[in-house]
Design a protein around this motif. Sequence first.
Motif, mmCIF file in Angstrom:
data_model
loop_
_atom_site.group_PDB
_atom_site.id
_atom_site.type_symbol
_atom_site.label_atom_id
_atom_site.label_comp_id
_atom_site.label_asym_id
_atom_site.label_seq_id
_atom_site.Cartn_x
_atom_site.Cartn_y
_atom_site.Cartn_z
ATOM 1 N N ALA A 1 0.832 -1.214 0.000
ATOM 2 C CA ALA A 1 0.000 0.000 0.000
ATOM 3 C C ALA A 1 0.863 1.260 0.000
ATOM 4 N N PRO A 2 1.570 1.506 -1.093
ATOM 5 C CA PRO A 2 2.579 2.582 -1.088
ATOM 6 C C PRO A 2 2.017 4.000 -1.170
ATOM 7 N N TYR A 3 0.744 4.153 -1.566
ATOM 8 C CA TYR A 3 0.235 5.499 -1.831
ATOM 9 C C TYR A 3 -0.667 6.018 -0.705
ATOM 10 N N ASP A 4 -0.310 7.217 -0.235
ATOM 11 C CA ASP A 4 -1.001 7.845 0.892
ATOM 12 C C ASP A 4 -2.498 8.049 0.624
ATOM 13 N N ALA A 5 -2.818 8.591 -0.550
ATOM 14 C CA ALA A 5 -4.221 8.908 -0.847
ATOM 15 C C ALA A 5 -5.067 7.638 -0.865
ATOM 16 N N THR A 6 -4.508 6.562 -1.366
ATOM 17 C CA THR A 6 -5.259 5.294 -1.444
ATOM 18 C C THR A 6 -5.495 4.732 -0.039
ATOM 19 N N ARG A 7 -4.469 4.824 0.816
ATOM 20 C CA ARG A 7 -4.644 4.361 2.205
ATOM 21 C C ARG A 7 -5.724 5.186 2.899
ATOM 22 N N LYS A 8 -5.711 6.507 2.644
ATOM 23 C CA LYS A 8 -6.715 7.383 3.271
ATOM 24 C C LYS A 8 -8.114 7.030 2.772
ATOM 25 N N HIS A 9 -8.198 6.690 1.480
ATOM 26 C CA HIS A 9 -9.475 6.291 0.889
ATOM 27 C C HIS A 9 -10.013 5.043 1.615
ATOM 28 N N VAL A 10 -9.119 4.080 1.854
ATOM 29 C CA VAL A 10 -9.518 2.851 2.538
ATOM 30 C C VAL A 10 -9.964 3.171 3.975
ATOM 31 N N ARG A 11 -9.230 4.065 4.644
ATOM 32 C CA ARG A 11 -9.635 4.458 6.001
ATOM 33 C C ARG A 11 -11.075 4.992 5.981
ATOM 34 N N GLN A 12 -11.352 5.833 4.975
ATOM 35 C CA GLN A 12 -12.703 6.414 4.881
ATOM 36 C C GLN A 12 -13.759 5.366 4.575
ATOM 37 N N MET A 13 -13.361 4.312 3.836
ATOM 38 C CA MET A 13 -14.322 3.234 3.527
ATOM 39 C C MET A 13 -14.684 2.458 4.792
ATOM 40 N N ILE A 14 -13.740 2.372 5.724
ATOM 41 C CA ILE A 14 -13.910 1.474 6.863
ATOM 42 C C ILE A 14 -14.435 2.179 8.117
ATOM 43 N N GLU A 15 -14.009 3.429 8.328
ATOM 44 C CA GLU A 15 -14.356 4.093 9.591
ATOM 45 C C GLU A 15 -15.857 4.216 9.889
ATOM 46 N N PRO A 16 -16.713 4.309 8.872
ATOM 47 C CA PRO A 16 -18.151 4.319 9.215
ATOM 48 C C PRO A 16 -18.615 3.028 9.898
ATOM 49 N N TYR B 1 14.873 -7.790 -4.482
ATOM 50 C CA TYR B 1 15.629 -6.530 -4.564
ATOM 51 C C TYR B 1 16.777 -6.671 -5.567
ATOM 52 N N ALA B 2 17.427 -7.846 -5.542
ATOM 53 C CA ALA B 2 18.518 -8.094 -6.499
ATOM 54 C C ALA B 2 17.973 -8.022 -7.928
ATOM 55 N N LYS B 3 16.788 -8.601 -8.132
ATOM 56 C CA LYS B 3 16.168 -8.577 -9.467
ATOM 57 C C LYS B 3 15.784 -7.155 -9.864
ATOM 58 N N ALA B 4 15.319 -6.383 -8.883
ATOM 59 C CA ALA B 4 14.941 -4.991 -9.156
ATOM 60 C C ALA B 4 16.175 -4.185 -9.524
ATOM 61 N N ARG B 5 17.270 -4.369 -8.792
ATOM 62 C CA ARG B 5 18.537 -3.673 -9.082
ATOM 63 C C ARG B 5 19.050 -4.037 -10.463
ATOM 64 N N ALA B 6 18.852 -5.305 -10.843
ATOM 65 C CA ALA B 6 19.332 -5.773 -12.147
ATOM 66 C C ALA B 6 18.406 -5.331 -13.284
ATOM 67 N N GLY B 7 17.271 -4.710 -12.914
ATOM 68 C CA GLY B 7 16.334 -4.240 -13.927
ATOM 69 C C GLY B 7 15.420 -5.331 -14.466
ATOM 70 N N ILE B 8 15.465 -6.507 -13.836
ATOM 71 C CA ILE B 8 14.606 -7.622 -14.268
ATOM 72 C C ILE B 8 13.178 -7.360 -13.787
ATOM 73 N N LEU B 9 13.052 -6.860 -12.546
ATOM 74 C CA LEU B 9 11.745 -6.463 -12.018
ATOM 75 C C LEU B 9 11.626 -4.953 -12.134
ATOM 76 N N PHE C 1 9.709 -1.518 -8.970
ATOM 77 C CA PHE C 1 9.812 -2.189 -7.662
ATOM 78 C C PHE C 1 9.840 -1.158 -6.540
ATOM 79 N N THR C 2 8.903 -1.315 -5.604
ATOM 80 C CA THR C 2 8.734 -0.351 -4.509
ATOM 81 C C THR C 2 10.037 -0.143 -3.739
ATOM 82 N N GLY C 3 10.413 1.119 -3.604
ATOM 83 C CA GLY C 3 11.607 1.470 -2.834
ATOM 84 C C GLY C 3 12.861 1.527 -3.688
ATOM 85 N N ILE C 4 12.814 0.910 -4.874
ATOM 86 C CA ILE C 4 13.980 0.906 -5.764
ATOM 87 C C ILE C 4 13.685 1.743 -7.011
ATOM 88 N N SER C 5 12.617 1.373 -7.702
ATOM 89 C CA SER C 5 12.276 2.081 -8.935
ATOM 90 C C SER C 5 10.809 2.516 -8.943
#
Length: 202
Positions: free
Chosen positions: A82-97, A122-130, A133-137
Amino acid sequence: MTIFFTGLSGSGKSTIANVLLTKFLETGGRPVTLLDGDLVRKHLSSELGFSKEHRDINIRRIGYVASEITKDGGIAICAPIAPYDATRKHVRQMIEPYGGFVLVHIATSVEVCEQRDRKGLYAKARAGILKEFTGISDPYEAPADADVVINTGELSAEEAAQEIILHLEREGFIGTARGVGLRPVASETMQRLKPVRHGSAD
Ligand code: ADX
């Protein structure tokens, strides 16, 4: 209630979520469902990739299932990146009611995740195979609205799960070990009404 983990791949989300699940199952009571990132990807979102659009669809699906569980009085434990702030906030709003939404940030640094590299991704992400990749690319937006922040460098999975349980007790989402599950407001009122005793033990 929904306990929603967020954090990088390999940060320890699944491990901690599983310890938490076991603790809830041992205590009994409300039904508990774990929506693990990798398992959701396998069974519920197998056609999706890792673009922002697809990640958002994935997280909103998890959010919808969690909101249904919460509505029915169950406990949903979700453990995607869940890397995106707005999406997490959206889910919070879906659940809090329907019930509590507790955002738990597993704040393991990308350096530590990459050093562990349990799945070799991570090795695959660094090698450009993936790609993307969150946190790398691909981005990871650390939450500023986390209810609990876990620094896994300092805590074991067992201790991390215990921290979360303590938070849930403090906020009145679950009963305490003594079985006094008061909501926070009620609990504060009780404290104020309690006669102050000096000297004698309780
Ligand atoms: S999310 O961004 O949509 O929340 P999710 O938690 O479902 O991600 O899936 C992440 C898991 O998919 C990782 O733990 C990892 O095993 C795998 N994965 C494969 N490709 C990627 C990628 N490009 N970025 C992140 N995770 C990936």
